[in-house]
Design an enzyme around this catalytic site. Structure first.
Site, PDB file in Angstrom:
ATOM      1  N   LYS A  63       6.565  -6.495  -9.994  1.00  0.00           N
ATOM      2  CA  LYS A  63       7.584  -6.753  -8.972  1.00  0.00           C
ATOM      3  C   LYS A  63       7.535  -8.228  -8.539  1.00  0.00           C
ATOM      4  O   LYS A  63       7.903  -9.086  -9.302  1.00  0.00           O
ATOM      5  CB  LYS A  63       7.382  -5.784  -7.807  1.00  0.00           C
ATOM      6  CG  LYS A  63       7.324  -4.306  -8.249  1.00  0.00           C
ATOM      7  CD  LYS A  63       8.665  -3.772  -8.690  1.00  0.00           C
ATOM      8  CE  LYS A  63       8.621  -2.380  -9.310  1.00  0.00           C
ATOM      9  NZ  LYS A  63       8.051  -1.325  -8.504  1.00  0.00           N
ATOM     10  N   TYR A 115       5.649   6.632  -4.303  1.00  0.00           N
ATOM     11  CA  TYR A 115       6.390   6.294  -5.530  1.00  0.00           C
ATOM     12  C   TYR A 115       6.341   7.514  -6.453  1.00  0.00           C
ATOM     13  O   TYR A 115       5.252   7.993  -6.788  1.00  0.00           O
ATOM     14  CB  TYR A 115       5.695   5.076  -6.146  1.00  0.00           C
ATOM     15  CG  TYR A 115       6.256   4.595  -7.454  1.00  0.00           C
ATOM     16  CD1 TYR A 115       7.530   4.052  -7.515  1.00  0.00           C
ATOM     17  CD2 TYR A 115       5.498   4.647  -8.612  1.00  0.00           C
ATOM     18  CE1 TYR A 115       8.043   3.589  -8.720  1.00  0.00           C
ATOM     19  CE2 TYR A 115       5.994   4.185  -9.819  1.00  0.00           C
ATOM     20  CZ  TYR A 115       7.273   3.659  -9.863  1.00  0.00           C
ATOM     21  OH  TYR A 115       7.774   3.204 -11.058  1.00  0.00           O
ATOM     22  N   ASP A 160      -0.929   1.658  -1.837  1.00  0.00           N
ATOM     23  CA  ASP A 160       0.013   0.992  -2.733  1.00  0.00           C
ATOM     24  C   ASP A 160       0.708  -0.098  -1.919  1.00  0.00           C
ATOM     25  O   ASP A 160       1.518   0.178  -1.046  1.00  0.00           O
ATOM     26  CB  ASP A 160       1.021   2.012  -3.302  1.00  0.00           C
ATOM     27  CG  ASP A 160       1.922   1.403  -4.378  1.00  0.00           C
ATOM     28  OD1 ASP A 160       2.187   0.181  -4.310  1.00  0.00           O
ATOM     29  OD2 ASP A 160       2.372   2.144  -5.268  1.00  0.00           O
ATOM     30  N   ARG A 195     -10.787  -6.808 -25.389  1.00  0.00           N
ATOM     31  CA  ARG A 195     -10.290  -5.709 -24.552  1.00  0.00           C
ATOM     32  C   ARG A 195     -10.686  -5.872 -23.085  1.00  0.00           C
ATOM     33  O   ARG A 195      -9.955  -5.480 -22.185  1.00  0.00           O
ATOM     34  CB  ARG A 195     -10.787  -4.364 -25.092  1.00  0.00           C
ATOM     35  CG  ARG A 195     -10.100  -3.177 -24.436  1.00  0.00           C
ATOM     36  CD  ARG A 195     -10.445  -1.879 -25.135  1.00  0.00           C
ATOM     37  NE  ARG A 195     -11.872  -1.663 -25.136  1.00  0.00           N
ATOM     38  CZ  ARG A 195     -12.558  -1.099 -26.137  1.00  0.00           C
ATOM     39  NH1 ARG A 195     -11.934  -0.687 -27.218  1.00  0.00           N
ATOM     40  NH2 ARG A 195     -13.857  -0.950 -26.048  1.00  0.00           N
TER      41      ARG A 195
HETATM   42  C1  LIG Z   1       7.453  -0.144  -9.162  1.00  0.00           C
HETATM   43  C2  LIG Z   1       6.378   0.479  -8.381  1.00  0.00           C
HETATM   44  C3  LIG Z   1       5.243   0.973  -9.020  1.00  0.00           C
HETATM   45  C4  LIG Z   1       5.100   0.989 -10.510  1.00  0.00           C
HETATM   46  O1  LIG Z   1       5.141  -0.254 -11.127  1.00  0.00           O
HETATM   47  P1  LIG Z   1       5.472  -0.361 -12.697  1.00  0.00           P
HETATM   48  O2  LIG Z   1       4.938  -1.677 -13.081  1.00  0.00           O
HETATM   49  O3  LIG Z   1       6.964  -0.227 -12.816  1.00  0.00           O
HETATM   50  O4  LIG Z   1       4.758   0.781 -13.360  1.00  0.00           O
HETATM   51  C5  LIG Z   1       4.244   1.513  -8.243  1.00  0.00           C
HETATM   52  N1  LIG Z   1       4.358   1.579  -6.912  1.00  0.00           N
HETATM   53  C6  LIG Z   1       5.448   1.114  -6.265  1.00  0.00           C
HETATM   54  C7  LIG Z   1       5.518   1.216  -4.774  1.00  0.00           C
HETATM   55  C8  LIG Z   1       6.496   0.555  -6.975  1.00  0.00           C
HETATM   56  O5  LIG Z   1       7.581   0.121  -6.328  1.00  0.00           O
END
Ligand SMILES: *Cc1c(COP(=O)(O)O)cnc(C)c1O
Length: 384
Positions: free
Chosen positions: A200, A104, A175, A51
């Site tokens: 992403k 987000y 972020d 884990r």
């Molecule tokens: C897509 C995204 C997230 C979340 O990512 P996931 O892997 O889809 O949960 C968080 N912050 C931003 C700015 C994003 O574009």
């Protein structure tokens, strides 16, 4: 030897001795066997339960730390999980957090649907707030300033160094998904945490979900502790895929950047497009901060088109053959997503009634992409 980013990320996290594969091996499992009772009692293993991750995880975390100039990285099952982990690591009952209105929107839900119940108040601030205004919103009980640059869907760029200075001793979590950690370095600017959806650009192939919280030395323990309490864990197979994505990240981003700029420019010249929300374009609020603080742009941006009629949006989207309609972005393929930011704003004034379309420029040939959009605009016009 210090090397540049593309070189570092092509080589990072590799075993240094023995018979070596080019990539760290994918070590996957739950139970870790101890050789005998004494080593079990002493927990004398580099890792003692799956884990907490295996050497596969450690190698990727090491590569992420190099990318983000971080002291510590914690992997999560999604990018949203990383946003939640960063927030939960520092809040306590009776506390207060400041969050940008352009955040987000699932991160907004963490605040409105969970922090509220645990007695932590959230104030949403305007995405283009001045550092002085932000400073006046910081209270004695403020435990976190959250930031996102540029904002989701609408791409407002905050004065990040100004916000970090205005926050004073209050930690700032950024972020940093848009820049993939390549073009913007929040930890170097003095943020406590930089968050990424690995899903992403680092993943880069639309085949995995993962997130990471990268921290400076001061916040490493808090994030590590909360990740342990929550049992946050990701599969070694996904980590191997993400690490493979990192190898080509810089080179892919160069093309995403070129295609993004070319598409945004082509769209800006269309009569149907009234504004381009792209950090390199001056129609984007705060774009001069991006020019000052960042070293490049990626393939994600939005435009406002000159219609409100949903039938026209439907005709436009359904005529596209290369751009997919779907959530997320950062893969090799182009996407187009209609969005309605008004529904998720409380502090800012999103009064634009005309349709917002968010584009992700993939790695396809730019002429094919613009031809696809040209056909879609003709299909949209045919509805009137
Ligand atoms: C897509 C995204 C997230 C979340 O990512 P996931 O892997 O889809 O949960 C968080 N912050 C931003 C700015 C994003 O574009």
């Amino acid at each position: 030897m210090t090397v540049k980013g593309p070189t570092r990320d092509a080589h990072g996290g590799r075993p240094r001795d023995g018979v070596r594969l080019v990539n760290p091996p994918c070590e996957s499992g739950s139970t870790v066997l101890f050789p005998d009772y004494a080593s079990f009692r002493a927990r004398h293993r580099p890792w003692h339960y799956g884990r907490g991750g295996t050497p596969t995880h450690r190698a990727f975390e090491q590569s992420l730390c190099a990318l983000e100039d971080a002291a510590f990285a914690s992997l999560t099952g999604s990018g949203l999980g990383a946003c939640a982990l960063a927030i939960l690591s520092v809040v306590r009952q009776g506390g207060h957090v400041l969050v940008p209105d352009s955040v987000y929107s699932p991160t907004r839900n963490v605040c409105n649907q969970y922090l509220a119940d645990m007695g932590v108040e959230t104030t949403f601030y305007a995405p283009t707030i001045s550092p002085a205004e932000l400073k006046s919103m910081v209270r004695p009980e403020t435990q976190l300033v959250f930031a996102e640059s540029p904002g989701s869907l609408t791409f407002e760029v905050p004065d990040l160094p100004g916000i970090i200075a205005a926050a004073g001793d209050v930690p700032v979590a950024v972020d940093n998904t848009y820049s993939a950690g390549v073009f913007l370095k929040p930890l170097v600017m003095g943020a406590a945490m930089s968050i990424q959806a690995i899903t992403k650009y680092i993943g880069g192939h639309s085949d995995l979900l993962m997130g990471a919280v990268c921290t400076n030395a001061q916040y490493a323990d808090r994030v590590e502790r909360m990740a342990r309490i929550l049992g946050s864990s990701v599969s070694a197979q996904d980590v191997s895929l993400a690490h493979r994505g990192l190898r080509t990240l810089h080179r892919r981003l160069t093309t995403h950047q070129q295609n993004g700029l070319a598409l945004a420019q082509w769209l800006s010249e269309r009569a149907e497009v009234v504004n381009v929300l792209h950090p390199a374009f001056d129609g984007c609020l705060g774009h001069h901060f991006w020019q000052r603080d960042a070293t490049g742009t990626t393939g994600l941006f939005s435009v406002i088109v000159d219609w409100e009629d949903e039938g026209r949006t439907a005709a436009f989207i359904d005529a596209l053959t290369l751009f997919g309609i779907g959530y997320s972005w950062g893969g090799f393929e182009s996407l187009c997503l209609p969005a309605w930011p008004k529904a998720v704003r409380s502090a800012g004034k999103w009064t634009e009634r005309r349709q917002l379309l968010r584009f992700h420029a993939g790695l396809e040939d730019i002429d094919d992409l613009t031809a696809d959009l040209d056909r879609a605009f003709s299909a949209a016009a045919a509805t009137s």
